[in-house]
Design a protein around this motif. Structure first.
Motif, mmCIF file in Angstrom:
data_model
loop_
_atom_site.group_PDB
_atom_site.id
_atom_site.type_symbol
_atom_site.label_atom_id
_atom_site.label_comp_id
_atom_site.label_asym_id
_atom_site.label_seq_id
_atom_site.Cartn_x
_atom_site.Cartn_y
_atom_site.Cartn_z
ATOM 1 N N ARG A 99 0.748 -1.214 0.119
ATOM 2 C CA ARG A 99 0.036 -0.041 0.010
ATOM 3 C C ARG A 99 0.751 1.312 -0.029
ATOM 4 N NH1 ARG A 99 -5.316 -0.669 1.345
ATOM 5 N NH2 ARG A 99 -5.817 -3.032 1.773
ATOM 6 N N VAL A 100 1.623 1.384 -1.157
ATOM 7 C CA VAL A 100 2.677 2.556 -1.103
ATOM 8 C C VAL A 100 2.377 3.103 -2.673
ATOM 9 C CG1 VAL A 100 4.875 3.579 -1.123
ATOM 10 C CG2 VAL A 100 4.238 1.768 0.678
ATOM 11 N N ARG A 101 2.527 4.125 -2.871
ATOM 12 C CA ARG A 101 2.521 4.693 -4.034
ATOM 13 C C ARG A 101 3.332 5.948 -4.315
ATOM 14 N NH1 ARG A 101 -3.423 5.784 -6.884
ATOM 15 N NH2 ARG A 101 -2.054 5.682 -8.935
ATOM 16 N N PRO A 102 4.165 6.049 -5.099
ATOM 17 C CA PRO A 102 4.335 5.139 -6.447
ATOM 18 C C PRO A 102 5.284 3.762 -6.029
ATOM 19 C CG PRO A 102 6.095 6.966 -6.534
ATOM 20 C CD PRO A 102 5.161 7.173 -5.300
ATOM 21 N N GLY A 103 4.921 2.967 -6.546
ATOM 22 C CA GLY A 103 5.958 1.506 -6.477
ATOM 23 C C GLY A 103 5.045 0.516 -5.709
ATOM 24 N N LYS A 104 3.796 0.455 -5.824
ATOM 25 C CA LYS A 104 2.964 -0.513 -5.254
ATOM 26 C C LYS A 104 3.204 -2.084 -5.580
ATOM 27 C CE LYS A 104 -1.247 -0.354 -7.644
ATOM 28 N NZ LYS A 104 -2.835 -0.110 -7.928
ATOM 29 N N PRO A 105 3.518 -2.332 -6.910
ATOM 30 C CA PRO A 105 3.557 -3.803 -7.436
ATOM 31 C C PRO A 105 4.699 -4.510 -7.155
ATOM 32 C CG PRO A 105 3.503 -2.295 -9.148
ATOM 33 C CD PRO A 105 3.890 -1.400 -8.068
ATOM 34 N N ILE A 106 5.521 -4.087 -5.959
ATOM 35 C CA ILE A 106 6.773 -4.804 -5.474
ATOM 36 C C ILE A 106 6.327 -6.188 -5.060
ATOM 37 C CG2 ILE A 106 6.819 -3.835 -3.271
ATOM 38 C CD1 ILE A 106 9.724 -3.753 -3.136
ATOM 39 N N ALA A 107 7.303 -7.193 -5.118
ATOM 40 C CA ALA A 107 7.325 -8.450 -4.515
ATOM 41 C C ALA A 107 8.619 -9.029 -4.091
ATOM 42 C CB ALA A 107 6.684 -9.292 -5.584
ATOM 43 N N LEU A 108 8.233 -9.854 -3.159
ATOM 44 C CA LEU A 108 9.405 -10.700 -2.419
ATOM 45 C C LEU A 108 9.242 -12.086 -2.469
ATOM 46 C CD1 LEU A 108 12.455 -10.614 -0.904
ATOM 47 C CD2 LEU A 108 10.929 -10.383 1.241
ATOM 48 N N ALA A 109 10.052 -12.930 -2.895
ATOM 49 C CA ALA A 109 9.881 -14.427 -2.932
ATOM 50 C C ALA A 109 11.009 -15.129 -2.370
ATOM 51 C CB ALA A 109 9.634 -14.721 -4.497
ATOM 52 N N ARG A 110 10.898 -16.242 -1.877
ATOM 53 C CA ARG A 110 11.942 -17.226 -1.377
ATOM 54 C C ARG A 110 11.919 -18.335 -2.582
ATOM 55 N NH1 ARG A 110 7.937 -17.005 2.427
ATOM 56 N NH2 ARG A 110 8.082 -15.573 4.397
ATOM 57 N N LEU A 111 13.256 -18.437 -2.739
ATOM 58 C CA LEU A 111 13.684 -19.636 -3.604
ATOM 59 C C LEU A 111 14.300 -20.548 -3.010
ATOM 60 C CD1 LEU A 111 14.502 -17.185 -6.679
ATOM 61 C CD2 LEU A 111 12.162 -17.903 -5.857
ATOM 62 N N PRO A 112 13.721 -21.581 -2.123
ATOM 63 C CA PRO A 112 14.321 -22.522 -1.310
ATOM 64 C C PRO A 112 15.289 -23.408 -2.057
ATOM 65 C CG PRO A 112 11.933 -22.811 -1.095
ATOM 66 C CD PRO A 112 12.098 -21.504 -2.085
ATOM 67 N N ASP A 113 14.870 -23.673 -3.412
ATOM 68 C CA ASP A 113 15.530 -24.871 -4.109
ATOM 69 C C ASP A 113 16.948 -24.243 -4.549
ATOM 70 O OD1 ASP A 113 13.677 -26.730 -3.474
ATOM 71 O OD2 ASP A 113 12.789 -26.318 -5.645
ATOM 72 N N HIS A 114 17.083 -23.165 -4.489
ATOM 73 C CA HIS A 114 18.109 -22.306 -5.095
ATOM 74 C C HIS A 114 18.845 -21.689 -3.908
ATOM 75 C CE1 HIS A 114 16.682 -22.476 -9.345
ATOM 76 N NE2 HIS A 114 15.628 -22.578 -8.729
ATOM 77 N N ASP A 115 18.447 -21.529 -2.655
ATOM 78 C CA ASP A 115 18.825 -20.976 -1.389
ATOM 79 C C ASP A 115 19.061 -19.613 -1.989
ATOM 80 O OD1 ASP A 115 19.913 -20.762 0.999
ATOM 81 O OD2 ASP A 115 22.005 -21.421 0.665
ATOM 82 N N ALA A 116 18.044 -18.935 -2.361
ATOM 83 C CA ALA A 116 18.147 -17.439 -2.479
ATOM 84 C C ALA A 116 16.981 -16.539 -2.465
ATOM 85 C CB ALA A 116 18.504 -17.346 -4.096
ATOM 86 N N LEU A 117 16.849 -15.381 -2.656
ATOM 87 C CA LEU A 117 15.660 -14.555 -2.372
ATOM 88 C C LEU A 117 15.576 -13.905 -3.625
ATOM 89 C CD1 LEU A 117 16.147 -13.071 1.007
ATOM 90 C CD2 LEU A 117 14.368 -14.829 0.393
#
Length: 403
Positions: A269-287
């Motif tokens: 809920r921030v404008r501008p910039g709302k469509p940010i995402a964060l993901a965990r990629l455990p099979d790659h040991d990365a974010l």
């Protein structure tokens, strides 16, 4: 249900980001660094004081040390005490000449400044001073066993002062994150549009104490986006992508990181910039951090949401200034990051028709402003959920504290 009912509040997004950071630091490789190389590094150990600091009462002024309870005049003993000295014993009714930083004799608890001292025939007239005057008391800085730093804290050059005083010459820190920055978008991949985001994001990540590498671009093709992110996740601790985070037909990044791992959140809920995402990629040991493509929006949301991942800091310092123009807001339920320029005590909204960048007249327009490179001249941002009235005081986040 409105289009933004499922968006995450900024504080909640930061909470999830910090949780991902904590998990990423567990078991991470550490390295020992000297104090002259600690700025921006993240502690991999807690640090506690082994002894009281200072280890004894010390004078903070050149002058004469004595016990405040003694009656005057005070006999001045025939010895001076310096920082490297072992102080002499003094008896009731005695004082000793002392230098700044020198340890006080056991009975002494007060220092009279040299320029305030009245000496007559080798005796100090009893000054009217309370016990503790001009004394740096034992343990008043730190006490033995006191924890001063926790694992995961980000250090600055200022911390070298205390750490050296504690007797430390080195500290154990985590290795910086290796960060791969990937631009998405056919128009960028085919060099029909300039990639404005990647250099900025690399500079931000570097200012936050980590090691970014620009890894080029990928066109808007779902399988290629997924393949490139997966490949980079095998080679980096964090993959930062630009563009392709919304819900258009050619926005493939969110689907890609969702297939490769688990999306911790998407859209804030921030404008501008709302469509940010964060993901965990455990099979790659990365974010993976997916940043929207408009450059000013990319900067704002990276500074507010991605920065805690790299620094551990959720808050930012602010300056109080007077807003010079009325600024209306769009739909409720968002925090709006309004760029401003600063002059003295005034903050002028950059983008208002009365500013050098004429984007809106009354109501803040984050969509257009997010794409305006002229907005990069902002001195800071006002983060607000309510319209601003000219003449009121506002909190400005200076750009300097975001980097």
């Amino acid at each position: 249900m409105t289009d933004h009912d499922d968006l995450l509040a900024l504080d909640d997004a930061i909470d999830r980001t910090l949780a991902c950071r904590d998990a990423a630091l567990e078991g991470r490789t550490t390295t020992t660094v000297p104090l002259d190389d600690l700025s921006g590094r993240v502690l991999a150990e807690s640090v506690s004081a082994e002894t009281d600091q200072p280890s004894s009462d010390r004078a903070t002024m050149d002058g004469y040390a004595f016990a405040a309870a003694d009656e005057g005049p005070l006999e001045i003993v025939d010895q001076r005490v310096f920082p490297e000295s072992t102080p002499p014993a003094i008896e009731a009714g005695q004082a000793v000449e002392i230098a700044t930083g020198a340890p006080l004799p056991e009975r002494a608890d007060t220092v009279c400044k040299r320029e305030d001292a009245t000496i007559d025939d080798g005796r100090l007239e009893r000054p009217t001073l309370e016990a503790g005057t001009y004394v740096y008391e034992r343990g008043s800085n730190v006490t033995a066993g006191e924890r001063l730093y926790d694992t995961g804290e980000r250090l600055s050059a200022l911390d070298a002062i205390l750490l050296r005083d504690l007797g430390r010459e080195t500290v154990e820190t985590y290795e910086p994150f290796s960060v791969g920055v990937l631009a998405t978008g056919t128009e960028i991949h085919e060099e029909r549009h300039t990639d404005l985001d990647s250099p900025m994001l690399c500079s931000l990540v570097r200012s936050w104490g980590h090691d970014p590498t620009y890894e080029g671009s990928v066109p808007d093709e779902g399988d290629r986006v997924e393949e490139r992110i997966g490949d980079l996740a095998d080679r980096h601790d964090v993959v930062v992508t630009t563009g392709g985070t919304s819900v258009g037909k050619k926005d493939y990044v969110i689907d890609a990181v969702g297939t490769l791992g688990e999306v911790a959140f998407h859209r804030v809920r921030v404008r501008p910039g709302k469509p940010i995402a964060l993901a965990r990629l455990p099979d790659h040991d990365a974010l993976a951090v997916a940043i929207p493509g408009k450059p000013i929006g990319a900067y704002v949301i990276a500074a507010l949401v991605a920065r805690p991942l790299f620094t551990g800091d959720r808050t930012t310092a602010t300056l109080e200034r007077t807003i010079t123009r009325d600024v209306g807001l769009g739909p409720e339920g968002f925090e709006y990051a309004i760029p401003v320029t600063l002059e003295g005590e005034d903050a002028t909204p950059l983008g208002h028709v009365d500013s050098p960048l004429e984007v809106y007249e009354e109501t803040f327009d984050p969509s257009v402003l997010s794409s305006s490179t002229r907005a990069a001249t902002a001195d800071g941002f006002v983060l607000t959920t309510a319209a601003l009235d000219a003449g009121t005081r506002v909190d400005v986040i200076p750009t300097a504290v975001l980097e």
